[in-house]
Design a protein around this motif. Structure first.
Motif, short mmCIF file in Angstrom:
data_model
loop_
_atom_site.label_atom_id
_atom_site.label_comp_id
_atom_site.label_asym_id
_atom_site.label_seq_id
_atom_site.Cartn_x
_atom_site.Cartn_y
_atom_site.Cartn_z
N LEU A 35 0.82 -1.20 0.00
CA LEU A 35 0.00 0.00 0.00
C LEU A 35 0.86 1.26 0.00
CD1 LEU A 35 -2.79 -1.01 2.56
CD2 LEU A 35 -2.98 -0.85 0.07
N PHE A 36 1.92 1.25 0.81
CA PHE A 36 2.80 2.40 0.86
C PHE A 36 3.56 2.57 -0.46
CE2 PHE A 36 1.95 1.92 5.32
CZ PHE A 36 2.01 3.20 5.82
N ILE A 64 2.21 1.90 -3.35
CA ILE A 64 1.21 2.52 -4.24
C ILE A 64 1.08 4.00 -3.92
CG2 ILE A 64 -1.24 2.55 -4.82
CD1 ILE A 64 -1.26 -0.48 -4.33
N TRP A 65 1.07 4.34 -2.63
CA TRP A 65 0.86 5.73 -2.22
C TRP A 65 2.09 6.60 -2.42
CZ3 TRP A 65 -1.41 3.84 3.08
CH2 TRP A 65 -2.69 3.31 2.87
N PHE A 66 3.27 6.06 -2.07
CA PHE A 66 4.49 6.88 -2.08
C PHE A 66 5.50 6.46 -3.15
CE2 PHE A 66 2.84 7.02 2.27
CZ PHE A 66 2.83 8.38 2.52
N SER A 97 10.28 8.96 1.41
CA SER A 97 9.19 9.42 2.28
C SER A 97 8.29 8.28 2.73
CB SER A 97 8.37 10.49 1.56
OG SER A 97 7.86 9.99 0.33
N GLY A 98 8.05 7.32 1.85
CA GLY A 98 7.21 6.19 2.22
C GLY A 98 7.82 5.35 3.32
#
Length: 267
Positions: free
Chosen positions: A119-120, A122-124, A129-130
Motif C-alpha cells: 500500500l505504501f 502505491i501511495w508513495f 518518504s514512504g
C-alpha cells in the motif's frame, strides 16, 4: 572526593561490561573455528574474518546504502517519538480519544509489515518518504502506550500539590506529570529505537531504489553470504548507536536513574 567517585563509577561500569566483552570474543572465536575447521562453505555461513574483510572491501558502496537507511530510520524515529508522546497525552486526557484511537493503534501494530508495504508503495512509490512513514507508524505505538501508562502511574499528590499552589491543570500536566512519567516514557522510546532501522531495512527490501534493504536483496540474489552479514552488522551497530544516544539524552534531561529515588523511601 569527586574524582574518587568518578573512578568508582568507571570501575563499576567496566566490571559490568567485562562479561559481555568476554562472551562476544568467545562467540566469535568459536564461530571462526567452526567455519574454518569444519570447512563450511562460505555460501552457507561466513566466518567473522570473512565478514570483516567483505565489509572493508565493499565499504565505498555499503556506506551510501547505510546513509539512506540512517536518514529514513532517524527521521521516522523522531516523528515516532513526537507523535507517540502527543498521542499518549491525548489518550490519557480524553476517554473518547482513548476508546477511538487505541484499538486502531493496536490493530496497526498487529499487521505484518509485508502486508501493508504494498500500500505504501502505491501511495508513495519507491521514494524515501514512504519508508519514513512506515518507520514512524511502527515506532510510535510503544511510545504512546508507555506515555499513557507513565501518566496514569503518577501519584495523585503531585497534581494536588501543584494545583494547591495555583498551577493550572495544563501546566501540571506538562511540567509535573510528564516529568514524573518521563522514565517510563523513555522505556517506550528505547523499545521503539531497538527495531527502527530493522523496520526501515525491511521496508526497503520490499520496495525501494536504494538502502540497506536493497543491498541485502542484491547480496541474497548473488549468494554472497558475507555481504548479508556485513549489512546485518551495520544495522546492529547503528541501532546500538541510536540506543546509546537515547540513553545519553535521558541522562542529560533527567539525570542518573538513582536521582529519582526517594531518599526517605528506606526509612
Amino acid at each position: 572526593m569527586a574524582e574518587s567517585h568518578v573512578q568508582h563509577k568507571l570501575l563499576g561500569m567496566m566490571k559490568r561490561r567485562i562479561p559481555t566483552v568476554i562472551a562476544v570474543v568467545l562467540l566469535l572465536a568459536i564461530w571462526e573455528a567452526w567455519v574454518r575447521l569444519g570447512h563450511v562453505p562460505s555460501t552457507m555461513i561466513a566466518a567473522p574474518s570473512e565478514i570483516a574483510q567483505a565489509t572493508v572491501e565493499t565499504w565505498p558502496t555499503l556506506w551510501p546504502a547505510t546513509e539512506v537507511t540512517l536518514l529514513e530510520g532517524t527521521v521516522g524515529f523522531l516523528f515516532a517519538v513526537t507523535c507517540g508522546i502527543l498521542i499518549g497525552i491525548l489518550l490519557y486526557c480524553s476517554r473518547i480519544a482513548d476508546a477511538a484511537l487505541f484499538p486502531l493503534l493496536s490493530a496497526a501494530q498487529t499487521m505484518p509489515l509485508i502486508s501493508i508495504a504494498p500500500l505504501f508503495l502505491i501511495w508513495f512509490g519507491f521514494e524515501i518518504s514512504g519508508k519514513i512513514v512506515i518507520v514512524a507508524v511502527f515506532g510510535l505505538f510503544p511510545i504512546a502506550v508507555q506515555t499513557v501508562r507513565g501518566l496514569e502511574a503518577v501519584p495523585q499528590f503531585y497534581s494536588d500539590v501543584a494545583l494547591t499552589c495555583g498551577a493550572t491543570r495544563a501546566w501540571t500536566l506538562w511540567h509535573v506529570k510528564l516529568r514524573v512519567a518521563a522514565r517510563q516514557i523513555y522505556g517506550g522510546i528505547r523499545v521503539s529505537a531497538a527495531y527502527i532501522f530493522a523496520t526501515a531495512t525491511t521496508a526497503e527490501y520490499l520496495g525501494a531504489r536504494k538502502g540497506l534493504g536493497i543491498w541485502l536483496q542484491a547480496a541474497y540474489n548473488s549468494f554472497r553470504t558475507p555481504l548479508i552479514f556485513s549489512a546485518t552488522l551495520v544495522i546492529i551497530v547503528i541501532t546500538g548507536i541510536l540506543m546509546c544516544l537515547v540513553n545519553l539524552s535521558e541522562r542529560m534531561l533527567l539525570g542518573p536513574v538513582g536521582e529519582d529515588e526517594d531518599p526517605d523511601a528506606g526509612q
